[in-house]
Design a protein around this motif. Structure first.
Motif, PDB file in Angstrom:
ATOM      1  N   LEU A 124       0.869  -1.174   0.000  1.00 31.60           N
ATOM      2  CA  LEU A 124       0.000   0.000   0.000  1.00 31.60           C
ATOM      3  C   LEU A 124       0.905   1.224   0.000  1.00 31.60           C
ATOM      4  O   LEU A 124       1.691   1.424   0.936  1.00 31.60           O
ATOM      5  N   ILE A 125       0.791   2.051  -1.042  1.00 28.59           N
ATOM      6  CA  ILE A 125       1.753   3.134  -1.266  1.00 28.59           C
ATOM      7  C   ILE A 125       1.016   4.429  -1.571  1.00 28.59           C
ATOM      8  O   ILE A 125       0.083   4.449  -2.381  1.00 28.59           O
ATOM      9  N   LEU A 126       1.447   5.512  -0.944  1.00 28.12           N
ATOM     10  CA  LEU A 126       0.930   6.854  -1.228  1.00 28.12           C
ATOM     11  C   LEU A 126       1.966   7.634  -2.014  1.00 28.12           C
ATOM     12  O   LEU A 126       3.153   7.627  -1.661  1.00 28.12           O
ATOM     13  N   VAL A 127       1.514   8.317  -3.069  1.00 28.44           N
ATOM     14  CA  VAL A 127       2.383   9.201  -3.847  1.00 28.44           C
ATOM     15  C   VAL A 127       1.755  10.586  -3.851  1.00 28.44           C
ATOM     16  O   VAL A 127       0.625  10.759  -4.332  1.00 28.44           O
ATOM     17  N   THR A 128       2.454  11.578  -3.320  1.00 29.57           N
ATOM     18  CA  THR A 128       1.931  12.943  -3.360  1.00 29.57           C
ATOM     19  C   THR A 128       2.310  13.602  -4.680  1.00 29.57           C
ATOM     20  O   THR A 128       3.295  13.238  -5.321  1.00 29.57           O
ATOM     21  N   ASP A 187       0.840  -0.888 -12.088  1.00 32.30           N
ATOM     22  CA  ASP A 187       1.008  -1.932 -13.103  1.00 32.30           C
ATOM     23  C   ASP A 187       1.658  -3.176 -12.526  1.00 32.30           C
ATOM     24  O   ASP A 187       1.423  -4.298 -13.015  1.00 32.30           O
ATOM     25  N   ASP A 188       2.459  -3.008 -11.468  1.00 31.98           N
ATOM     26  CA  ASP A 188       3.114  -4.146 -10.817  1.00 31.98           C
ATOM     27  C   ASP A 188       2.233  -4.799  -9.755  1.00 31.98           C
ATOM     28  O   ASP A 188       2.686  -5.716  -9.065  1.00 31.98           O
ATOM     29  N   GLY A 189       1.006  -4.311  -9.608  1.00 35.17           N
ATOM     30  CA  GLY A 189       0.069  -4.943  -8.691  1.00 35.17           C
ATOM     31  C   GLY A 189      -0.018  -4.335  -7.312  1.00 35.17           C
ATOM     32  O   GLY A 189      -0.707  -4.882  -6.442  1.00 35.17           O
ATOM     33  N   HIS A 190       0.642  -3.207  -7.097  1.00 33.29           N
ATOM     34  CA  HIS A 190       0.589  -2.574  -5.782  1.00 33.29           C
ATOM     35  C   HIS A 190      -0.681  -1.733  -5.640  1.00 33.29           C
ATOM     36  O   HIS A 190      -1.257  -1.278  -6.633  1.00 33.29           O
ATOM     37  N   GLN A 191      -1.104  -1.528  -4.411  1.00 31.07           N
ATOM     38  CA  GLN A 191      -2.252  -0.682  -4.120  1.00 31.07           C
ATOM     39  C   GLN A 191      -1.750   0.746  -3.945  1.00 31.07           C
ATOM     40  O   GLN A 191      -1.150   1.092  -2.921  1.00 31.07           O
ATOM     41  N   VAL A 192      -1.995   1.569  -4.933  1.00 28.72           N
ATOM     42  CA  VAL A 192      -1.424   2.910  -4.972  1.00 28.72           C
ATOM     43  C   VAL A 192      -2.522   3.943  -4.722  1.00 28.72           C
ATOM     44  O   VAL A 192      -3.552   3.954  -5.400  1.00 28.72           O
ATOM     45  N   VAL A 193      -2.268   4.799  -3.751  1.00 30.30           N
ATOM     46  CA  VAL A 193      -3.139   5.939  -3.469  1.00 30.30           C
ATOM     47  C   VAL A 193      -2.424   7.186  -3.987  1.00 30.30           C
ATOM     48  O   VAL A 193      -1.256   7.416  -3.643  1.00 30.30           O
ATOM     49  N   VAL A 194      -3.111   7.960  -4.798  1.00 27.45           N
ATOM     50  CA  VAL A 194      -2.484   9.138  -5.407  1.00 27.45           C
ATOM     51  C   VAL A 194      -3.083  10.411  -4.817  1.00 27.45           C
ATOM     52  O   VAL A 194      -4.273  10.473  -4.493  1.00 27.45           O
ATOM     53  N   HIS A 195      -2.243  11.418  -4.698  1.00 27.71           N
ATOM     54  CA  HIS A 195      -2.660  12.718  -4.176  1.00 27.71           C
ATOM     55  C   HIS A 195      -2.587  13.773  -5.271  1.00 27.71           C
ATOM     56  O   HIS A 195      -1.691  13.759  -6.123  1.00 27.71           O
ATOM     57  N   ALA A 196      -3.530  14.692  -5.214  1.00 29.08           N
ATOM     58  CA  ALA A 196      -3.491  15.905  -6.030  1.00 29.08           C
ATOM     59  C   ALA A 196      -4.164  17.019  -5.240  1.00 29.08           C
ATOM     60  O   ALA A 196      -4.884  16.765  -4.263  1.00 29.08           O
ATOM     61  N   HIS A 200      -5.708   2.555  -6.303  1.00 27.79           N
ATOM     62  CA  HIS A 200      -6.454   2.057  -5.157  1.00 27.79           C
ATOM     63  C   HIS A 200      -7.334   3.144  -4.541  1.00 27.79           C
ATOM     64  O   HIS A 200      -8.375   2.848  -3.951  1.00 27.79           O
ATOM     65  N   GLY A 201      -6.910   4.398  -4.669  1.00 31.85           N
ATOM     66  CA  GLY A 201      -7.677   5.488  -4.085  1.00 31.85           C
ATOM     67  C   GLY A 201      -7.025   6.823  -4.353  1.00 31.85           C
ATOM     68  O   GLY A 201      -5.944   6.911  -4.951  1.00 31.85           O
ATOM     69  N   THR A 202      -7.700   7.883  -3.916  1.00 33.82           N
ATOM     70  CA  THR A 202      -7.201   9.241  -4.100  1.00 33.82           C
ATOM     71  C   THR A 202      -7.358  10.018  -2.801  1.00 33.82           C
ATOM     72  O   THR A 202      -8.251   9.752  -1.994  1.00 33.82           O
ATOM     73  N   VAL A 203      -6.472  10.996  -2.614  1.00 28.40           N
ATOM     74  CA  VAL A 203      -6.604  11.972  -1.531  1.00 28.40           C
ATOM     75  C   VAL A 203      -6.348  13.342  -2.142  1.00 28.40           C
ATOM     76  O   VAL A 203      -5.551  13.486  -3.081  1.00 28.40           O
ATOM     77  N   TYR A 204      -7.029  14.345  -1.611  1.00 29.54           N
ATOM     78  CA  TYR A 204      -6.936  15.685  -2.184  1.00 29.54           C
ATOM     79  C   TYR A 204      -6.648  16.708  -1.092  1.00 29.54           C
ATOM     80  O   TYR A 204      -7.137  16.598   0.033  1.00 29.54           O
ATOM     81  N   GLY A 205      -5.856  17.712  -1.458  1.00 27.81           N
ATOM     82  CA  GLY A 205      -5.585  18.802  -0.529  1.00 27.81           C
ATOM     83  C   GLY A 205      -4.459  19.677  -1.034  1.00 27.81           C
ATOM     84  O   GLY A 205      -3.584  19.225  -1.774  1.00 27.81           O
ATOM     85  N   ASP A 206      -4.508  20.953  -0.644  1.00 26.29           N
ATOM     86  CA  ASP A 206      -3.522  21.947  -1.055  1.00 26.29           C
ATOM     87  C   ASP A 206      -2.346  21.909  -0.088  1.00 26.29           C
ATOM     88  O   ASP A 206      -2.467  22.339   1.072  1.00 26.29           O
ATOM     89  N   LEU A 207      -1.208  21.416  -0.551  1.00 26.57           N
ATOM     90  CA  LEU A 207      -0.038  21.260   0.309  1.00 26.57           C
ATOM     91  C   LEU A 207       0.671  22.572   0.597  1.00 26.57           C
ATOM     92  O   LEU A 207       1.606  22.597   1.399  1.00 26.57           O
ATOM     93  N   SER A 208       0.246  23.657  -0.016  1.00 25.12           N
ATOM     94  CA  SER A 208       0.829  24.961   0.318  1.00 25.12           C
ATOM     95  C   SER A 208       0.206  25.546   1.575  1.00 25.12           C
ATOM     96  O   SER A 208       0.673  26.565   2.089  1.00 25.12           O
TER      97      SER A 208
END
Length: 244
Positions: free
Chosen positions: A3-7, A23-32, A48-56
């Motif tokens: 389970l991996i998060l990428v901001t 593509d390698d089968g990992h559960q990836v959560v992406v942020h924007a 796998h999912g998304t998260v949203y928020g302004d990192l500034s």
């Protein structure tokens, strides 16, 4: 399967890393920052999912941490989000990774994106006002020195969490520009490897500064425990949240 998060994963290196791991089968959560940041909604289908928020903004960053914690403990978090010549350099490139690190459940692996420009960052923390990031020229260089020091501090403090830094090179992304000379494909491979490689496949286990799968030279101050401590104290005072 991890389970991996990428901001900052709506475009560029973040999206490329997220797609490779999905593509390698990992559960990836992406942020924007918001859903409109994804130019192609189809890119979200394998995620796998998304998260949203302004990192500034600190409240936006804490909202991202809360959403991310809803997925459980991550195996890896890739702190990819970043800005270049922008008043948000310190908030996005330094304060946000600190807040996410402090506010999220400790993942098994942390990967922070830096830059070769961090070697030109200022070590004069008294000259830095985290609440007024536009007040200093060179904020990008400073921000990348500080996030590098943060990563090394985490590697030293948290025995059960692996922490590494990646210099992806100057690649032709929206931030790097079309004329950037480095390989876009090579730019995301190291962070994917650090996030997903089997235990024991990475040496050193933690605290490495990497460029294209190889250990590279970092600013000496980033490895200085006294500088790390002074930086963390500044971040704790600015955010009101201890690193732990």
């Amino acid at each position: 399967m991890s389970l991996i998060l990428v901001t900052g994963a709506s475009t560029g290196l973040g999206l490329a890393a997220a797609q490779a791991m999905a593509d390698d089968g990992h559960q990836v959560v992406v942020h924007a920052r918001d859903p409109d940041r994804f130019p192609d909604p189809a890119a979200l289908e394998p995620m796998h999912g998304t998260v949203y928020g302004d990192l500034s903004r600190m409240d936006g960053t804490l909202a991202v941490a809360e959403q991310a914690n809803g997925f459980g403990r991550f195996d890896a978090v890739i702190h990819n989000a970043g800005v270049y010549r922008d008043p948000g350099a310190l908030p996005v490139n330094t304060v946000a990774p600190y807040l996410l690190t402090a506010a999220m459940a400790k993942p098994r692996r942390l990967i922070y994106l830096s830059s070769g420009y961090h070697r030109s960052g200022s070590t004069d923390l008294d000259a830095i006002d985290l609440g007024d990031p536009s007040a200093r020229a060179g904020a990008y260089e400073d921000s990348k020195l500080y996030v590098t020091a943060l990563a090394f501090a985490v590697a030293r403090r948290w025995a059960d969490t692996v922490a590494h830094v990646v210099d992806p090179g100057w690649v032709p992304t929206r931030m790097g520009g079309a004329g950037a000379p480095d390989d876009l494909e090579e730019g995301h491979r190291t962070q994917v490897w650090l996030a997903t490689a089997p235990e024991g496949a990475i040496e050193p286990r933690t605290g490495g500064y990497w460029h294209h799968h190889r250990i590279s030279r970092s600013h000496p101050a980033a490895s200085d425990p006294d500088f790390q401590q002074a930086l963390i104290e500044r971040l704790e005072a600015h955010t009101g949240i201890p690193l732990g």
